[in-house]
Write a protein that holds these residues in place. Structure first.
Motif, short mmCIF file in Angstrom:
data_model
loop_
_atom_site.label_atom_id
_atom_site.label_comp_id
_atom_site.label_asym_id
_atom_site.label_seq_id
_atom_site.Cartn_x
_atom_site.Cartn_y
_atom_site.Cartn_z
N ASP A 11 7.39 -12.65 7.90
CA ASP A 11 8.36 -12.25 8.93
C ASP A 11 7.73 -11.36 10.01
O ASP A 11 8.43 -10.65 10.72
CB ASP A 11 9.56 -11.54 8.30
CG ASP A 11 9.17 -10.26 7.60
OD1 ASP A 11 7.99 -10.10 7.24
OD2 ASP A 11 10.05 -9.40 7.40
N ASP A 12 6.40 -11.39 10.12
CA ASP A 12 5.74 -10.66 11.20
C ASP A 12 4.96 -11.64 12.05
O ASP A 12 4.16 -12.42 11.52
CB ASP A 12 4.74 -9.63 10.64
CG ASP A 12 5.44 -8.50 9.90
OD1 ASP A 12 6.24 -7.79 10.53
OD2 ASP A 12 5.20 -8.36 8.69
N HIS A 114 -6.03 -9.17 3.23
CA HIS A 114 -5.74 -7.87 2.59
C HIS A 114 -6.96 -7.37 1.80
O HIS A 114 -7.28 -6.19 1.83
CB HIS A 114 -4.55 -8.00 1.64
CG HIS A 114 -3.22 -8.05 2.34
ND1 HIS A 114 -2.79 -7.09 3.22
CD2 HIS A 114 -2.21 -8.96 2.27
CE1 HIS A 114 -1.57 -7.38 3.66
NE2 HIS A 114 -1.20 -8.52 3.11
N SER A 135 2.24 -6.64 -2.22
CA SER A 135 3.05 -6.87 -1.02
C SER A 135 4.40 -7.41 -1.43
O SER A 135 4.79 -7.35 -2.60
CB SER A 135 2.32 -7.84 -0.10
OG SER A 135 2.28 -9.11 -0.70
N GLY A 136 5.11 -8.00 -0.45
CA GLY A 136 6.44 -8.53 -0.74
C GLY A 136 6.37 -9.81 -1.56
O GLY A 136 7.29 -10.15 -2.30
N GLY A 137 5.25 -10.53 -1.45
CA GLY A 137 5.15 -11.81 -2.13
C GLY A 137 4.08 -11.84 -3.22
O GLY A 137 4.00 -12.80 -4.00
N GLU A 163 8.74 -6.97 -3.63
CA GLU A 163 10.00 -7.70 -3.85
C GLU A 163 10.95 -6.83 -4.69
O GLU A 163 12.16 -6.78 -4.43
CB GLU A 163 9.64 -8.97 -4.61
CG GLU A 163 10.73 -9.99 -4.75
CD GLU A 163 10.21 -11.21 -5.54
OE1 GLU A 163 9.01 -11.28 -5.90
OE2 GLU A 163 11.04 -12.09 -5.81
N ASP A 166 12.42 -4.26 -2.52
CA ASP A 166 13.45 -4.84 -1.64
C ASP A 166 14.74 -5.14 -2.42
O ASP A 166 15.84 -4.92 -1.92
CB ASP A 166 12.92 -6.12 -0.98
CG ASP A 166 11.75 -5.83 -0.04
OD1 ASP A 166 11.66 -4.68 0.45
OD2 ASP A 166 10.93 -6.74 0.21
N PRO A 177 13.47 -3.61 5.24
CA PRO A 177 12.80 -3.76 3.95
C PRO A 177 12.96 -2.51 3.09
O PRO A 177 12.97 -1.39 3.59
CB PRO A 177 11.33 -3.98 4.34
CG PRO A 177 11.18 -3.38 5.69
CD PRO A 177 12.51 -3.44 6.36
N PRO A 180 9.95 1.19 2.46
CA PRO A 180 9.93 2.46 3.18
C PRO A 180 11.21 3.28 2.97
O PRO A 180 11.16 4.51 2.90
CB PRO A 180 9.82 2.05 4.66
CG PRO A 180 9.44 0.61 4.66
CD PRO A 180 9.79 0.03 3.33
N ALA A 183 11.03 4.86 -0.52
CA ALA A 183 10.02 5.93 -0.50
C ALA A 183 10.59 7.18 0.14
O ALA A 183 10.38 8.30 -0.35
CB ALA A 183 8.79 5.44 0.26
N GLY A 268 -1.95 -4.60 1.25
CA GLY A 268 -0.59 -5.16 1.18
C GLY A 268 0.42 -4.08 1.53
O GLY A 268 0.11 -2.88 1.46
N ALA A 272 1.14 0.99 1.64
CA ALA A 272 1.54 2.02 2.62
C ALA A 272 2.32 3.13 1.93
O ALA A 272 2.57 4.18 2.52
CB ALA A 272 2.39 1.39 3.72
N ASN A 273 2.70 2.91 0.66
CA ASN A 273 3.53 3.88 -0.06
C ASN A 273 2.75 5.16 -0.37
O ASN A 273 1.73 5.14 -1.07
CB ASN A 273 4.02 3.22 -1.37
CG ASN A 273 4.96 4.11 -2.13
OD1 ASN A 273 4.55 5.03 -2.82
ND2 ASN A 273 6.24 3.86 -1.98
N ASP A 301 1.49 -6.51 6.98
CA ASP A 301 0.91 -7.71 7.60
C ASP A 301 0.45 -7.45 9.04
O ASP A 301 1.19 -6.87 9.84
CB ASP A 301 1.92 -8.85 7.57
CG ASP A 301 2.05 -9.42 6.16
OD1 ASP A 301 1.23 -9.05 5.30
OD2 ASP A 301 2.95 -10.25 5.94
O1 KG4 Z 1 2.25 -7.10 3.15
P1 KG4 Z 1 3.60 -7.09 3.72
O2 KG4 Z 1 3.78 -6.49 5.08
O3 KG4 Z 1 4.16 -8.55 3.83
C1 KG4 Z 1 4.81 -9.35 2.97
O4 KG4 Z 1 4.44 -9.49 1.79
O5 KG4 Z 1 5.79 -9.91 3.48
O6 KG4 Z 1 4.54 -6.35 2.66
C2 KG4 Z 1 5.89 -6.15 2.86
C3 KG4 Z 1 6.42 -5.50 1.60
C4 KG4 Z 1 7.94 -5.38 1.57
O7 KG4 Z 1 8.38 -5.78 0.29
C5 KG4 Z 1 8.16 -3.87 1.76
O8 KG4 Z 1 9.35 -3.40 1.16
C6 KG4 Z 1 6.92 -3.27 1.16
O9 KG4 Z 1 5.89 -4.17 1.48
N1 KG4 Z 1 6.62 -1.95 1.72
C7 KG4 Z 1 6.61 -0.82 0.98
C8 KG4 Z 1 6.34 0.24 1.88
N2 KG4 Z 1 6.17 -0.29 3.12
C9 KG4 Z 1 6.35 -1.62 3.00
N3 KG4 Z 1 6.83 -0.63 -0.34
C10 KG4 Z 1 6.78 0.64 -0.80
N4 KG4 Z 1 6.55 1.71 0.00
C11 KG4 Z 1 6.32 1.57 1.33
N5 KG4 Z 1 6.09 2.64 2.08
#
Ligand code: KG4
Length: 334
Positions: A11-12, A114, A135-137, A163, A166, A177, A180, A183, A268, A272-273, A301
């Motif tokens: 989605d980016d 990544h 990451s999300g996936g 995931e 989310d 999402p 963040p 967190a 991933g 960022a957490n 991403d």
């Molecule tokens: O790598 P990414 O940008 O792309 C996808 O996999 O789509 O990861 C997005 C995922 C989402 O599930 C989002 O909730 C998670 O990374 N995310 C985080 C944080 N920032 C983004 N999870 C935990 N803490 C964060 N600060």
């Protein structure tokens, strides 16, 4: 070498210009406003929005880098894994542009972006290293021997960590999402009156599982609500995040010890957490292990990491033909 990177796996919509390992520009247009009300990504809406934005995003990346199209020497685009419709937009755009410019195009596995993302930072890891990609996936551990040799040594058996963030956020009606938001909620929360389960799986396993944790959170919330208690949302966020972080950190360190390396990379969106970054840095330091975490903007991403991974593919002699297709699943390291 000047590389234009294009990323559109989820989605980016992202484009970046790099010169060797230096980022000249990196533009990311997210779609959070589109998917927010659904609590997750709607694939058809995602691909349509990529189509709307991709030209502008690439033009913006060129302008920010003060590079003209004629100066681009290589185009790298995410070929998979991801949502098919979304991948097709970026990869077809990259192939068309390469044809028009008579320059090479190289398809990139998103996960390798990544895995190699710390090479765009000031201090870089040494091979071999363990890469935790969260990451999300995806939630996976790789043993990385050089720029193109990876072994998949652990992966999630159900949900990816992002995931799970989310889904819990959706359960708590917090928005998308979830990462963040959770967190932030967890940051100053009081401790919960219970801890949520950690799925260690079999002795020595480097695999992950987050579905039991998700169920435990859902049961806890249902019980609290039926007992007429006010939802302890922030404390639930804290306890959930602690459970995820502890498993990610311990399994990553166990992987480093098993594969006898003192180098760890994390990439991933979940990288960022802050809680994960702090816990991993502290735990690795105490074991004499060096951890490399990309800047937060380079965890989620982006196309700079795709440009760099594409450059490394190209330098290793790989490029894509114009008839190549995208792929929904990664076979990296299998
Ligand atoms: O790598 P990414 O940008 O792309 C996808 O996999 O789509 O990861 C997005 C995922 C989402 O599930 C989002 O909730 C998670 O990374 N995310 C985080 C944080 N920032 C983004 N999870 C935990 N803490 C964060 N600060």
């Amino acid at each position: 070498m000047i590389v234009l990177g294009i990323e559109s796996s989820c989605d980016d919509t992202a484009a970046a210009i790099i010169r060797d390992n230096q980022i000249l520009s990196s533009v990311v247009a997210n779609q959070h406003h589109i998917h927010q009300r659904f609590g997750g990504i709607v694939p058809e809406l995602a691909s349509r929005d990529h189509l709307v934005k991709i030209t502008t995003v690439v033009e913006q990346a060129l302008e920010n880098a003060q590079i003209t199209l004629a100066e681009v020497e290589l185009i790298a685009a995410t070929q998979g894994p991801g949502l098919i419709g979304s991948l097709l937009v970026g990869f077809c755009f990259a192939k068309s542009l390469a044809y028009r410019l008579a320059q090479p195009v190289v398809g990139v596995d998103h996960l390798s972006g990544h895995i190699l993302s710390p090479f765009l930072e000031r201090t870089v890891p040494a091979f071999p290293y363990i890469a935790l990609i969260v990451s999300g996936g995806t939630t996976a551990l790789f043993f990385v021997q050089d720029f193109s040799t990876y072994r998949l040594i652990g992966r999630t058996r159900d949900d990816a960590a992002g995931e799970a963030f989310d889904k819990i956020a959706r359960m708590l009606n917090l928005g998308y999402p979830g990462g963040p938001i959770i967190a932030e909620r967890a940051r100053h929360a009081a401790a919960l009156d219970t801890t949520f389960p950690r799925a260690w799986l079999e002795e020595g396993s480097l695999d992950f599982s987050f579905s039991g944790l998700k169920t435990a959170v859902s049961h806890y919330i249902a019980k609290a609500r039926s007992a007429g208690k006010a939802d302890p949302v922030n404390s639930v966020c804290r306890a959930f995040q602690e459970a995820v972080v502890e498993v990610l950190v311990k399994k990553t360190l166990a992987a480093a010890q098993k594969y006898q390396t003192d180098q760890i990379v994390v990439g991933g969106g979940v990288a960022a957490n802050e809680a994960l970054r702090e816990a991993l840095s502290a735990a690795s330091q105490s074991l004499g292990i060096s951890s490399y975490l990309p800047a937060q903007a380079n965890c989620t991403d982006n196309a700079a990491m795709i440009a760099f991974a594409g450059l490394k593919n190209f330098q290793a002699g790989r490029s894509s033909t114009l008839s190549e297709d995208v792929f929904p699943r990664s076979t990296l390291g299998n």
